[in-house]
Motif scaffolding. Sequence first.
Motif, mmCIF file in Angstrom:
data_model
loop_
_atom_site.group_PDB
_atom_site.id
_atom_site.type_symbol
_atom_site.label_atom_id
_atom_site.label_comp_id
_atom_site.label_asym_id
_atom_site.label_seq_id
_atom_site.Cartn_x
_atom_site.Cartn_y
_atom_site.Cartn_z
ATOM 1 N N ASP A 777 0.865 -1.181 0.000
ATOM 2 C CA ASP A 777 0.000 0.000 0.000
ATOM 3 C C ASP A 777 0.904 1.233 0.000
ATOM 4 O OD1 ASP A 777 -1.802 2.022 0.366
ATOM 5 O OD2 ASP A 777 -2.852 1.097 2.039
ATOM 6 N N THR A 779 0.228 4.291 -0.161
ATOM 7 C CA THR A 779 -0.280 5.474 0.552
ATOM 8 C C THR A 779 0.057 5.439 2.034
ATOM 9 O OG1 THR A 779 -2.418 4.408 0.975
ATOM 10 C CG2 THR A 779 -2.186 5.671 -1.074
ATOM 11 N N SER A 780 0.364 4.265 2.574
ATOM 12 C CA SER A 780 0.598 4.157 4.015
ATOM 13 C C SER A 780 2.041 3.816 4.372
ATOM 14 C CB SER A 780 -0.332 3.096 4.617
ATOM 15 O OG SER A 780 -0.089 1.820 4.041
ATOM 16 N N ILE A 876 -5.646 -3.152 -8.645
ATOM 17 C CA ILE A 876 -5.144 -2.642 -7.361
ATOM 18 C C ILE A 876 -4.819 -1.157 -7.454
ATOM 19 C CG2 ILE A 876 -4.246 -4.885 -6.635
ATOM 20 C CD1 ILE A 876 -1.444 -3.921 -7.475
ATOM 21 N N ARG A 908 2.801 7.322 -5.421
ATOM 22 C CA ARG A 908 2.014 8.076 -4.438
ATOM 23 C C ARG A 908 1.752 9.498 -4.953
ATOM 24 N NH1 ARG A 908 5.352 8.475 0.453
ATOM 25 N NH2 ARG A 908 4.829 6.265 0.708
ATOM 26 N N THR A 913 -2.360 3.711 -5.616
ATOM 27 C CA THR A 913 -2.514 3.220 -4.233
ATOM 28 C C THR A 913 -1.699 1.973 -3.915
ATOM 29 O OG1 THR A 913 -4.482 1.926 -4.853
ATOM 30 C CG2 THR A 913 -4.842 4.175 -4.055
ATOM 31 N N HIS A 914 -1.393 1.129 -4.900
ATOM 32 C CA HIS A 914 -0.739 -0.141 -4.580
ATOM 33 C C HIS A 914 0.351 -0.474 -5.594
ATOM 34 C CE1 HIS A 914 -4.449 -0.594 -2.215
ATOM 35 N NE2 HIS A 914 -3.732 -1.393 -1.445
ATOM 36 N N SER A 916 2.619 -4.097 -6.597
ATOM 37 C CA SER A 916 2.859 -5.522 -6.371
ATOM 38 C C SER A 916 4.327 -5.823 -6.605
ATOM 39 C CB SER A 916 1.993 -6.357 -7.321
ATOM 40 O OG SER A 916 2.321 -7.721 -7.217
ATOM 41 N N ASP A 965 0.747 -6.518 2.011
ATOM 42 C CA ASP A 965 -0.328 -7.478 2.218
ATOM 43 C C ASP A 965 -0.025 -8.688 1.339
ATOM 44 O OD1 ASP A 965 -1.786 -5.761 3.913
ATOM 45 O OD2 ASP A 965 -2.625 -4.717 2.160
#
Length: 1013
Positions: A777, A779-780, A876, A908, A913-914, A916, A965
């Motif tokens: 992720d 964004t985080s 994603i 970002r 957002t993601h 892989s 994740d």
Amino acid sequence: MPNNPSGHLLPPSRWCPKLGTLEVSQNEKVLVISDLSLSDTIGSSDPRLSGSNVAKLVEALEEFKGDGHLIILGNLLDLGVSDSSVSEYETARAALDHNELVVSFIANFTKNHHGRVVVIPGLKDRSLAWDEELSTLVINRLGATFCLELEVRLHSQNRIERVLVASGREFDEHARAFDPYSPFDTPWATHRLTDVLPKALREGPSLLWGAERLQDPEDLAGLAASRIVYSKVLKYSVFALLPIILTVLVRIPLLASLPGIGRLNGLRSLSKLRLELLAITSLIDIIVVISIILFLAQRVYSALSKASPTTMGTKRDLNIASRIGAQAVLRRGYKALIVAHSRQPELTKVGSGYFANPGGVQPILKKMPGRLGLPAAYSMVSEVTWLELSTNNTLKLELFGFTSSTHVPFINRIVASPNENFPRVPSLIASLPEGKDYDELDPRELIRFLRPRRIAHISVLALGIIDLASALTPPLRSRLRDILEFLPSNVATFADATTALIGVALLGLSFGISKGQRLAWAISTLAVAVGVISNLLKGGDYEEATALLLLLAFLLQNRAAFDQRGSREKFLNRIVKATAYWLLTLIIGTFSIWLDGTFQRHARRITIDKAVIAAASRMIASPVEVLPHLLNRFISPTLFTATIGIAIYLVAGLFLPYVTELTSEHRSQSSSGLTEREIVATYSRGTLDYFALRDDKEHFVSHDTLIAYANYGSTCLISPDPIGPEVGAKQAAKELISTLRSRGKSIAVLGASQQWVDFYRSIGLHEYYIGDEAVVDVTSLSLEGKTHKGLRQAVNRIRKYGYTSEFCSPMEINPEVKDQILEVMTRSRKGDAERGFSMTLGRVADPVDDDILITCCKDPNGTLVGFCQWVPAPGIDGYSLDLMRRDTGEHPNGLIDFMIVETIEHLRARGKTHLSLNFATMRGVLAGERGDGITQRVEKMVLKRLSDSMQIESLWKFNSKFDPDWSPRYLIYDKLENLPSVLLSVAKAESFWEIPVIGRFLSQDQEKKTTVA
């Protein structure tokens, strides 16, 4: 508004607009009925087409209480087959006069329930859209309004639920009108209804009776073929009893004259032995006759209807096009799509919405699966169904129905399997969102042959072992004595040897049976039938004979499950080769014997003709000519062993899969004309979807769905999961897997996602966990804090030394950078090939891939020292890693970390957002998340050992630095016995021959090199 064939623009009908609206308040309901097909002939000309269905529907709907609306969804009037001398207006007026009960109910619906009546024209009454005189008649008599499509707006407490109601003709290529307002725009379905069927009914009324009410209009050939079989072939098969009766009459005096019968005492000789023998031989006759009749019935039906054995009892999914179209409707903001053209009732979920078909009212001619593998039978069935819509807090759809009178001929009741589950009184069949759904077709259709094959495989294997053991053990003395009293002893001896041979044959045939091979089934059926007789004659083994008889019945009943016919050309080629090998062996053996006798001074001279006889007899283990002792000791076992080897080569050829590759004729096309790249761009949801565009992958396109695959021997390796709209993707996957199974291919899916596992299970496949994909992720993720101290230091170190990053697409990259990328790849590649199939694109900086992202890392001198290539992953909202390479020169540690972090920050800033990252093989096992059983502990131990030479555990820990994740990935396979070949195919596809030790066992003819544009 579409143009008509003449080229000018037609205005919409003022009484039948393109789109109508219906506002429904919270306390109101909506009734949807279809296919009333009101006519002045139904119920009077043919008692089998009872007009009582409409009356019974009206009786059921009169229980409807409260306020509501009524939608008549297609075919209010039956104007399709009519006398050309009578106008449609006169036909419609006569139909309304003849059906006063339903006309009164519809006309009073508005007054009784304070709602509207909306009529949507269907195929049979399509002229309501343009014939003003006809429409005025219906409006005056029923008080209805017209439209081609209706938007139902159901008001709830919190929102408005929108439902689109349409006739469904739009989704049928044979019934779709280019311009629904033009009387000159007549699709094929209209011609079939008004021209073809009336002529066919006049010329062949007995074979095509009721064809105008056939549920699947495309199945006319199947209807005619079925009726020919049941009215001609099976009808006169009763005369097959005559030869059986004659043979019984002939056997009675023959049995009385058998040697040994007269020497028996009392009733035992008259009642027991004679009756047993008579019963056994008669049973054999009956089995043979029934087998011949069933075989002839199947061949006649297959030839006339062009149906394969696997489709003889199956029904076509008539709603599939509408169900796929529902997805496009739902994307326009609707909650459900309701159509009725196919008259196949259904209420199912489609994505976040629903699809419904209210079915119909009038009787339809339905296809019923035949029993015992017989062809399908067609029966006139009166299943009355309708829909109710309501809303409170959410939209609610309910499907109601009941069975009215059903005309099923006597022969159909015997040979076919009718739907006995349909309610006899008006009942709730399905309800959504709470409750169960309803689909008329059997969802297990794709796997219906897997269970019979497995049962037959186990049974054939077990009875082969039993027969072999029975032949090697002495029979019961009392039973053998009874046999020897009326049969010579050599008959029992021969039967014992035959039983042993059949046992061995069944052991070998069990493999072909498990594959569903037609030839293996035919030989097994014959062997089992002979085994029944041999077990009885060798010693009265009734138990084994009964078991074999049950197996014979099972094989005959499920013969459609064994449809893999193999390649006749390849088998004939093997016969030719086996014959050539046998002749070559005979020639070598003959000259060896002749030359030995010629050069031995004291040996008896052997002529060439005697040498041929001596060699040939020893090849079949029956020596004729006498040979010198030393020569005989060498030549006899050698020739016999060579014969056994040739026989094994020939017999093995009977049961080879003889797989057939998919060709262009087996591949469908996208219904909307989208290319493969456009399908990926439109429907991509997974992180591996873009890799379907690899150059070495073939594509199966159907229902706007792309399935990428590659053939490796007998295995078809699919990767990634099907790409397309949800319903279309699943249907396309079923079509492809069904085709692959019919061609003897093993099926595997590499890198399947968790979202598809349940679907793969539903079609008889199995999954095996292979690892996790790391999805970050962006964004985080933050480099602050103790957790990311090592990562932060590595990135800062690279920045401190003056390394920079740049981002570009293949369209923006210059030739100099391309050359540097190629140099980095050449220096960093370990081996001659880029490993990958499921998670690599196979090409770098190709202008055709203008939507990929390339991260270039440069040293302080501006020289490229590393790069990452990322492919788009809309599912994603980001990108997925394709290639990650760095120069092998002297560079500070953390170069890869730097490129990934720079990419994260770049995405970002772009609002993505993601991201892989790498695939971590068996991460869940190493982390202890897959359980703590013996299997998991052994797997973990092996993986840790392999991690010393292969980056398994280290890659997991590298990905963990970015707090991803974990998305599990699976290997999907069809059967456990196919798993070794599947694993070998995966190794070839992923270029694992580059790996030490493992690679030496794999062929190197499948090299895939990354190309640079």
